[in-house]
Design a protein around this motif. Structure first.
Motif, mmCIF file in Angstrom:
data_model
loop_
_atom_site.group_PDB
_atom_site.id
_atom_site.type_symbol
_atom_site.label_atom_id
_atom_site.label_comp_id
_atom_site.label_asym_id
_atom_site.label_seq_id
_atom_site.Cartn_x
_atom_site.Cartn_y
_atom_site.Cartn_z
ATOM 1 N N GLY A 163 -26.019 -88.846 30.165
ATOM 2 C CA GLY A 163 -25.255 -89.986 29.676
ATOM 3 C C GLY A 163 -26.094 -91.088 29.057
ATOM 4 N N THR A 164 -27.405 -90.943 29.078
ATOM 5 C CA THR A 164 -28.254 -91.982 28.488
ATOM 6 C C THR A 164 -28.426 -91.785 26.988
ATOM 7 O OG1 THR A 164 -30.300 -90.745 28.901
ATOM 8 C CG2 THR A 164 -29.535 -92.257 30.640
ATOM 9 N N ARG A 165 -28.081 -90.600 26.484
ATOM 10 C CA ARG A 165 -28.221 -90.319 25.059
ATOM 11 C C ARG A 165 -26.910 -89.767 24.518
ATOM 12 N NH1 ARG A 165 -32.843 -86.367 24.491
ATOM 13 N NH2 ARG A 165 -31.882 -85.559 26.371
ATOM 14 N N LYS A 166 -26.025 -90.661 24.134
ATOM 15 C CA LYS A 166 -24.727 -90.243 23.597
ATOM 16 C C LYS A 166 -24.792 -90.110 22.087
ATOM 17 C CE LYS A 166 -22.882 -93.513 26.115
ATOM 18 N NZ LYS A 166 -23.988 -93.513 26.996
ATOM 19 N N ALA A 167 -24.034 -89.147 21.570
ATOM 20 C CA ALA A 167 -23.930 -88.950 20.130
ATOM 21 C C ALA A 167 -22.458 -88.869 19.755
ATOM 22 C CB ALA A 167 -24.633 -87.661 19.715
ATOM 23 N N VAL A 168 -22.139 -89.349 18.572
ATOM 24 C CA VAL A 168 -20.792 -89.208 18.033
ATOM 25 C C VAL A 168 -20.925 -88.551 16.663
ATOM 26 C CG1 VAL A 168 -19.680 -91.074 19.309
ATOM 27 C CG2 VAL A 168 -20.867 -91.605 17.197
ATOM 28 N N ALA A 169 -19.986 -87.665 16.354
ATOM 29 C CA ALA A 169 -20.045 -86.941 15.086
ATOM 30 C C ALA A 169 -18.644 -86.566 14.636
ATOM 31 C CB ALA A 169 -20.888 -85.680 15.236
ATOM 32 N N ALA A 195 -17.599 -96.667 12.694
ATOM 33 C CA ALA A 195 -16.888 -97.821 13.260
ATOM 34 C C ALA A 195 -17.012 -97.864 14.780
ATOM 35 C CB ALA A 195 -15.415 -97.776 12.851
ATOM 36 N N ILE A 196 -16.897 -96.714 15.427
ATOM 37 C CA ILE A 196 -17.015 -96.656 16.894
ATOM 38 C C ILE A 196 -18.399 -97.097 17.338
ATOM 39 C CG2 ILE A 196 -17.188 -95.016 18.815
ATOM 40 C CD1 ILE A 196 -14.854 -93.513 17.404
ATOM 41 N N SER A 197 -19.415 -96.666 16.617
ATOM 42 C CA SER A 197 -20.788 -97.056 16.972
ATOM 43 C C SER A 197 -20.976 -98.558 16.843
ATOM 44 C CB SER A 197 -21.788 -96.321 16.090
ATOM 45 O OG SER A 197 -21.695 -94.933 16.315
ATOM 46 N N LEU A 198 -20.448 -99.145 15.779
ATOM 47 C CA LEU A 198 -20.548 -100.596 15.600
ATOM 48 C C LEU A 198 -19.747 -101.343 16.662
ATOM 49 C CD1 LEU A 198 -20.301 -100.803 11.714
ATOM 50 C CD2 LEU A 198 -22.312 -101.286 13.133
ATOM 51 N N MET A 199 -18.554 -100.850 16.972
ATOM 52 C CA MET A 199 -17.731 -101.493 18.003
ATOM 53 C C MET A 199 -18.417 -101.442 19.363
ATOM 54 S SD MET A 199 -13.937 -100.191 16.879
ATOM 55 C CE MET A 199 -13.167 -100.742 18.386
ATOM 56 N N ALA A 200 -19.009 -100.292 19.693
ATOM 57 C CA ALA A 200 -19.707 -100.167 20.973
ATOM 58 C C ALA A 200 -20.850 -101.168 21.056
ATOM 59 C CB ALA A 200 -20.222 -98.739 21.159
ATOM 60 N N TYR A 204 -27.000 -91.589 18.670
ATOM 61 C CA TYR A 204 -27.025 -90.787 17.449
ATOM 62 C C TYR A 204 -25.654 -90.769 16.792
ATOM 63 C CZ TYR A 204 -31.111 -89.074 19.919
ATOM 64 O OH TYR A 204 -32.287 -88.992 20.619
ATOM 65 N N GLN A 205 -25.650 -90.783 15.466
ATOM 66 C CA GLN A 205 -24.429 -90.631 14.686
ATOM 67 C C GLN A 205 -24.638 -89.499 13.691
ATOM 68 O OE1 GLN A 205 -22.678 -94.155 12.772
ATOM 69 N NE2 GLN A 205 -24.379 -95.285 13.663
ATOM 70 N N VAL A 206 -23.616 -88.692 13.514
ATOM 71 C CA VAL A 206 -23.629 -87.680 12.469
ATOM 72 C C VAL A 206 -22.387 -87.933 11.627
ATOM 73 C CG1 VAL A 206 -23.629 -85.222 11.907
ATOM 74 C CG2 VAL A 206 -24.791 -86.037 13.974
ATOM 75 N N LEU A 207 -22.602 -88.360 10.389
ATOM 76 C CA LEU A 207 -21.512 -88.661 9.476
ATOM 77 C C LEU A 207 -21.483 -87.579 8.407
ATOM 78 C CD1 LEU A 207 -22.314 -92.454 8.958
ATOM 79 C CD2 LEU A 207 -20.989 -91.401 10.788
#
Length: 81
Positions: free
Chosen positions: A19-25, A36-41, A51-54
């Motif tokens: 849980g210390t290294r979350k990624a959204v993609a 947007a989720i990364s900025l909101m967090a 990490y983000q994968v767009l």
């Protein structure tokens, strides 16, 4: 979804996930939501998203980029080039 990041971090102790290294993609409009989720967090002091994968996301709403001009007629204009 941003409101779920604290819950994901809290439940990591019950699973093997790190849980210390979350990624959204995600892709397309989901890629926009990923940003947007990364900025909101970050703004809410939620747990950090590392990490983000767009994929195929439109992060420039000005529609003044070279790719917008190139593909203005749609992708079918470019198939078989």
């Amino acid at each position: 979804m941003a409101s779920r990041t604290p819950r994901v971090s809290a439940t990591r102790t019950r699973s093997a996930a790190d849980g210390t290294r979350k990624a959204v993609a995600d892709n397309s409009v989901g890629g926009d939501m990923t940003a947007a989720i990364s900025l909101m967090a970050k703004d809410r002091d939620d747990p950090k998203i590392s990490y983000q994968v767009l994929m195929v996301s439109a992060t420039d709403a000005s529609v003044e980029t070279a790719s917008y001009r190139e593909f203005a007629g749609g992708i079918r204009d470019h198939i078989g080039r």
